[in-house]
Design an enzyme around this catalytic site. Structure first.
Site, PDB file in Angstrom:
ATOM      1  N   ASP A 159      17.945  35.648  33.588  1.00 28.39           N
ATOM      2  CA  ASP A 159      16.812  36.436  33.093  1.00 28.39           C
ATOM      3  C   ASP A 159      16.214  35.820  31.835  1.00 28.39           C
ATOM      4  OD1 ASP A 159      17.008  38.556  35.048  1.00 28.39           O
ATOM      5  OD2 ASP A 159      18.848  39.147  34.037  1.00 28.39           O
ATOM      6  N   HIS A 170      26.337  38.690  31.376  1.00 30.95           N
ATOM      7  CA  HIS A 170      25.951  39.355  32.618  1.00 30.95           C
ATOM      8  C   HIS A 170      27.039  40.342  32.996  1.00 30.95           C
ATOM      9  CE1 HIS A 170      24.790  39.920  36.845  1.00 30.95           C
ATOM     10  NE2 HIS A 170      23.604  39.464  36.504  1.00 30.95           N
TER      11      HIS A 170
END
Length: 430
Positions: free
Chosen positions: A365, A307
């Protein structure tokens, strides 16, 4: 914030004292608000990655620790012990509600889930193959034409009404966008269902057959909403604040946020992850793609791992993984090669020293995409679901900005590198 410390900026023959502000958490901030007035210079920060654009009490992220706090409460605790509408209350009002406050808030949201009947005609003006995000941008922006009694941003009560309407109606609008795209009739909301179950029913029920949401799926959907509710000053939130700084009505501001979220670099991460899993195809192809991901000369990258903000484990991912496991146990993966690839890729990546050493763990995600795919949502609906989840964060940030007495219209500066002054040349002399 304390302003006792200062930083000295020296250039040419000038020396400027700048106040240093100490937040309740995070790095100290050098206040350059008067830099141009005092020194005649701007700062240059593409992407604003080193610039604080506002004061906020809503959300704090510590990327090195892998920490996400809403009003001080860790996201993993909220996702495990709370539910979405309680988190909405927390973000909007600053504190966890009492039982009576939560009951009142849930009733207000539930009783505003229907949209104006004329909005049905507005949907039918779009092509059937329009992307649901395109539809949502248009419909949410048009809400100011249907709910003009809550567009006066100077009126605190109208701001409150607009906030409840947006939180309540975005699931209905997102579900209508989905139904319209697949040629099915709209399904009206029901007040006897919770927020997540109501959304699932509006997406998957048809007049010929009732849809009863499974509690496991409803809980997973509620967690997706909760884990995406707010994420500090990201691109779409900053867009909402910038649009709001001009005095634009809240519906226009949220539509601007949805438009920004639509960008593949922002809201499309879980869709990109699913597309990658489908490209891999079958579990036996994973070693080839793992090798490609490690090859610096290969442009291929594993989507859904690591991330930009979190330099450690994404704190949202642990809870999302629990929901993913529950959903896959309920629905099964035996006949779904995409989900088989996801499970095996997760196992390999968590055991491979290359990914562990670089802290390239599966992020939120990765897991949310798996869940939504297993539930039967097409990838085109992933970002609209993200948008309805993030609406409460956007509206909380917008309300905070409007109530700030120091609020002023956003006006970034630039580092100009174009031509300097030159006289116009008549066309016959060029």
């Amino acid at each position: 914030m304390a302003d006792s410390k200062t930083a000295t900026l020296t250039f040419d023959d000038k020396s400027i004292e700048l106040p240093v502000r100490s937040p309740s958490a995070g790095p100290e901030v050098i206040d350059i608000g008067k830099l141009y007035a005092q020194g005649g210079v701007f700062t240059h920060d593409p992407g604003f990655t080193s610039t604080s654009s506002c004061e906020s009490e809503i959300t704090f992220i510590d990327g090195d620790k892998g920490e996400l706090l809403h009003r001080g409460y860790p996201i993993d605790q909220l996702a495990a012990k709370s539910h979405y509408l309680e988190v909405c209350y927390l973000l909007l009002y600053g504190e966890l509600p009492t039982a009576a406050q939560l009951e009142d808030f849930e009733a207000r949201v539930t009783n505003h889930t229907m949209v104006h009947e004329q909005m049905h005609n507005f949907f039918r003006g779009f092509r059937r193959d329009a992307h649901p995000m395109a539809t949502m941008v248009g419909v949410v922006g048009a809400m100011s034409a249907f709910y003009h009694d809550s567009t006066d941003i100077s009126d605190p009560w109208q701001r409150e009404v607009a906030s409840i309407r947006l939180i309540a109606k975005l699931p209905t609008i997102a579900a209508m966008a989905y139904k319209y795209s697949i040629g099915q009739p709209f399904v009206y909301p029901r007040n006897d269902l919770d927020y997540a179950s109501n959304f699932l029913r509006m997406c998957f029920a048809v007049p010929a057959e009732e849809y009863i949401p499974d509690p496991i799926l409803s809980r997973a959907m509620d967690r997706i909403f909760t884990l995406h509710a707010d994420h500090e000053q990201n691109a779409s939130t900053s867009t909402v604040r910038l649009a709001g700084s001009s005095g634009a009505n809240p519906f226009a501001c949220i539509a601007a946020g949805i438009a920004c979220l639509w960008g593949p670099a922002h809201g499309g991460a879980n869709q990109a992850c699913l597309e990658m899993l489908r490209e891999i195809g079958t579990p036996d192809q994973i070693p080839e793609y793992i090798a490609r991901a490690k090859d610096k000369d290969d442009p291929f990258r594993l989507m859904g791992f690591g991330h930009r903000v979190y330099k450690n484990f994404d704190p949202r991912a642990k809870v999302m993984k629990e929901s993913a496991d529950e959903v896959l146990d309920l629905l099964g993966v035996e006949n779904n090669p995409t989900l088989q690839v996801a499970k095996e890729l997760e196992r390999v990546a968590l055991e491979d020293s290359y990914f562990v050493d670089k802290k390239l763990y599966p992020n939120v995600d990765f897991y949310s995409g798996i869940i939504l795919d297993a539930m039967g949502f097409p990838t085109a609906m992933f970002t609209p679901i993200f948008a309805l989840s993030r609406t409460v964060g956007w509206i909380s940030q917008w309300k905070e900005m409007i109530a700030d007495p120091k609020n002023k219209i956003g006006r970034p500066r630039q580092l100009y590198t174009g031509a300097t002054y030159r006289d116009y040349v008549d066309i016959e002399n060029r």
